[in-house]
Write an enzyme that holds these catalytic residues in place. Structure first.
Site, PDB file in Angstrom:
ATOM      1  N   HIS A   1      -9.857   1.337   4.356  1.00 23.74           N
ATOM      2  CA  HIS A   1      -8.627   1.573   5.125  1.00 23.74           C
ATOM      3  C   HIS A   1      -8.906   2.615   6.208  1.00 23.74           C
ATOM      4  CE1 HIS A   1      -4.568   2.787   6.165  1.00 23.74           C
ATOM      5  NE2 HIS A   1      -4.159   1.654   5.638  1.00 23.74           N
TER       6      HIS A   1
ATOM      7  N   GLY B   1       1.839   2.752  10.851  1.00 23.37           N
ATOM      8  CA  GLY B   1       2.834   3.808  10.722  1.00 23.37           C
ATOM      9  C   GLY B   1       3.654   4.057  11.976  1.00 23.37           C
TER      10      GLY B   1
ATOM     11  N   ASN C   1       0.864  -1.173   0.000  1.00 16.42           N
ATOM     12  CA  ASN C   1       0.000   0.000   0.000  1.00 16.42           C
ATOM     13  C   ASN C   1       0.907   1.232   0.000  1.00 16.42           C
ATOM     14  OD1 ASN C   1      -1.831   2.015   0.472  1.00 16.42           O
ATOM     15  ND2 ASN C   1      -2.409   1.333   2.531  1.00 16.42           N
ATOM     16  N   TRP C   2       1.077   1.804  -1.189  1.00 18.30           N
ATOM     17  CA  TRP C   2       2.010   2.933  -1.308  1.00 18.30           C
ATOM     18  C   TRP C   2       1.384   4.257  -0.847  1.00 18.30           C
ATOM     19  CZ3 TRP C   2       4.388   1.554  -6.803  1.00 18.30           C
ATOM     20  CH2 TRP C   2       5.267   0.486  -6.644  1.00 18.30           C
ATOM     21  N   LYS C   3       0.125   4.211  -0.483  1.00 23.11           N
ATOM     22  CA  LYS C   3      -0.583   5.407   0.015  1.00 23.11           C
ATOM     23  C   LYS C   3      -0.337   6.590  -0.922  1.00 23.11           C
ATOM     24  CE  LYS C   3      -0.399   3.440   4.597  1.00 23.11           C
ATOM     25  NZ  LYS C   3      -0.403   3.627   6.030  1.00 23.11           N
TER      26      LYS C   3
ATOM     27  N   GLU D   1      -5.885  -4.625  10.740  1.00 21.57           N
ATOM     28  CA  GLU D   1      -4.933  -3.528  10.887  1.00 21.57           C
ATOM     29  C   GLU D   1      -5.279  -2.728  12.145  1.00 21.57           C
ATOM     30  OE1 GLU D   1      -2.783  -2.470   7.021  1.00 21.57           O
ATOM     31  OE2 GLU D   1      -4.513  -1.181   7.186  1.00 21.57           O
TER      32      GLU D   1
ATOM     33  N   GLY E   1       2.579  -0.985   4.490  1.00 22.48           N
ATOM     34  CA  GLY E   1       2.664   0.426   4.142  1.00 22.48           C
ATOM     35  C   GLY E   1       4.115   0.871   4.039  1.00 22.48           C
TER      36      GLY E   1
HETATM   37  P1  PGA Z   1       2.330   0.605   7.837  1.00 21.33           P
HETATM   38  O1  PGA Z   1       0.937   0.796   7.056  1.00 21.33           O
HETATM   39  O2  PGA Z   1       2.922  -0.693   7.343  1.00 21.33           O
HETATM   40  O3  PGA Z   1       3.135   1.791   7.465  1.00 21.33           O
HETATM   41  O4  PGA Z   1       2.005   0.552   9.305  1.00 21.33           O
HETATM   42  C1  PGA Z   1       0.083  -0.292   6.862  1.00 21.33           C
HETATM   43  C2  PGA Z   1      -1.196   0.171   6.231  1.00 21.33           C
HETATM   44  O5  PGA Z   1      -1.642   1.286   6.526  1.00 21.33           O
HETATM   45  O6  PGA Z   1      -1.793  -0.563   5.435  1.00 21.33           O
END
Ligand code: PGA
Length: 252
Positions: free
Chosen positions: A96, A174, A8-10, A168, A236
């Site tokens: 999400h 994050g 998930n590159w956001k 999640e 992420g």
């Molecule tokens: P993260 O994000 O690996 O940076 O915690 C995961 C996500 O939001 O899918």
């Protein structure tokens, strides 16, 4: 089903950076390596077609970070599930926590998006998980159960369709530190039990994967791989650098 690792590159990489990373991954992940696992890249919308083109000849798959529920119409700014499928997507992240929090995405909206995705042949990656406040007030299980029940209201999966549910924990995303594996195992158990009441047994066994997301990296990944019901990762931060992402993929 093969375990799946989803990047998930956001909103972190522009189209040039996305293409560069996709190209490196394509070169590092030969087809025989991907025989035992699935890898999906979810770039931002402005990079979707270019990344799709880059990985077209490979076994890496394309996913979107969101969708709209209707196929077509006067919906300014929305992305049609059908258009995304036509653009090469086969997966779609839905619900999400960053969308639930920043864009007021409700369980009812999530439900409509899941139906919209399945209708065109996209596999939904439904995200569920508790916030820190919910966790501290002992409501983790109730939150997960309610999110799943509402998201899957009226959804009848057929044998050709798949569904991925990502646990999640919102307070971990994050943070740089994944949840304790036994907590993820507990959540997987709660999710599984909730699904037992909602889906036919064969569908549950053959068409559903439960995955973990939240600060996973190459060091923490092996602790999750051995969990009961483990079906993969939603990644992420650690999906933004080649070495970090490969370190996770090779543990699965
Ligand atoms: P993260 O994000 O690996 O940076 O915690 C995961 C996500 O939001 O899918």
């Amino acid at each position: 089903m093969k375990p799946i690792v989803i990047a998930n590159w956001k909103m972190q990489l522009n189209y040039r950076e996305s293409m560069q990373l996709a190209e490196k991954l394509k070169n590092e992940l030969p087809d025989n390596y991907l025989a035992g696992r699935e890898v999906v890249l979810c770039p931002s919308f402005s990079s979707l077609l270019l990344v799709g083109e880059m990985i077209r000849e490979s076994n890496i798959k394309l996913g979107s970070q969101d969708i709209f529920w209707a196929e077509k119409g006067a919906f300014t700014g929305a992305e049609s599930p059908q258009f995304l499928f036509d653009a090469g997507c086969r997966y779609s992240i839905i619900g999400h926590s960053e969308r639930r929090t920043n864009l007021a995405e409700t369980d009812e909206i999530v439900n409509k998006k899941i139906a919209g995705a399945l209708f065109v042949g996209l596999t939904p990656i439904l995200c569920v998980g508790e916030t820190r406040t919910e966790r501290e007030s002992g409501r983790t299980d109730a939150v997960i159960i309610s999110q799943i029940q509402k998201a899957l209201t009226g959804i009848d999966l057929i044998p050709t369709e798949q569904l991925i549910i990502a646990y999640e924990p919102v307070w971990v995303i994050g943070s740089g530190r994944a949840v304790e594996p036994n907590e993820a195992e507990h959540a997987f158990g709660v999710i599984y039990q909730t699904l037992v009441d909602l889906l036919p047994k064969t569908i549950l066994q053959n068409n559903i994967r439960l995955i973990y997301g939240g600060a996973v990296d190459g060091l923490s990944a092996p602790n999750f791989v051995k969990l009961k019901h483990f079906g993969g990762f939603l990644v992420g931060s650690a999906s933004l650098k080649l070495e970090d992402f490969l370190a996770i993929i090779e543990k699965v």
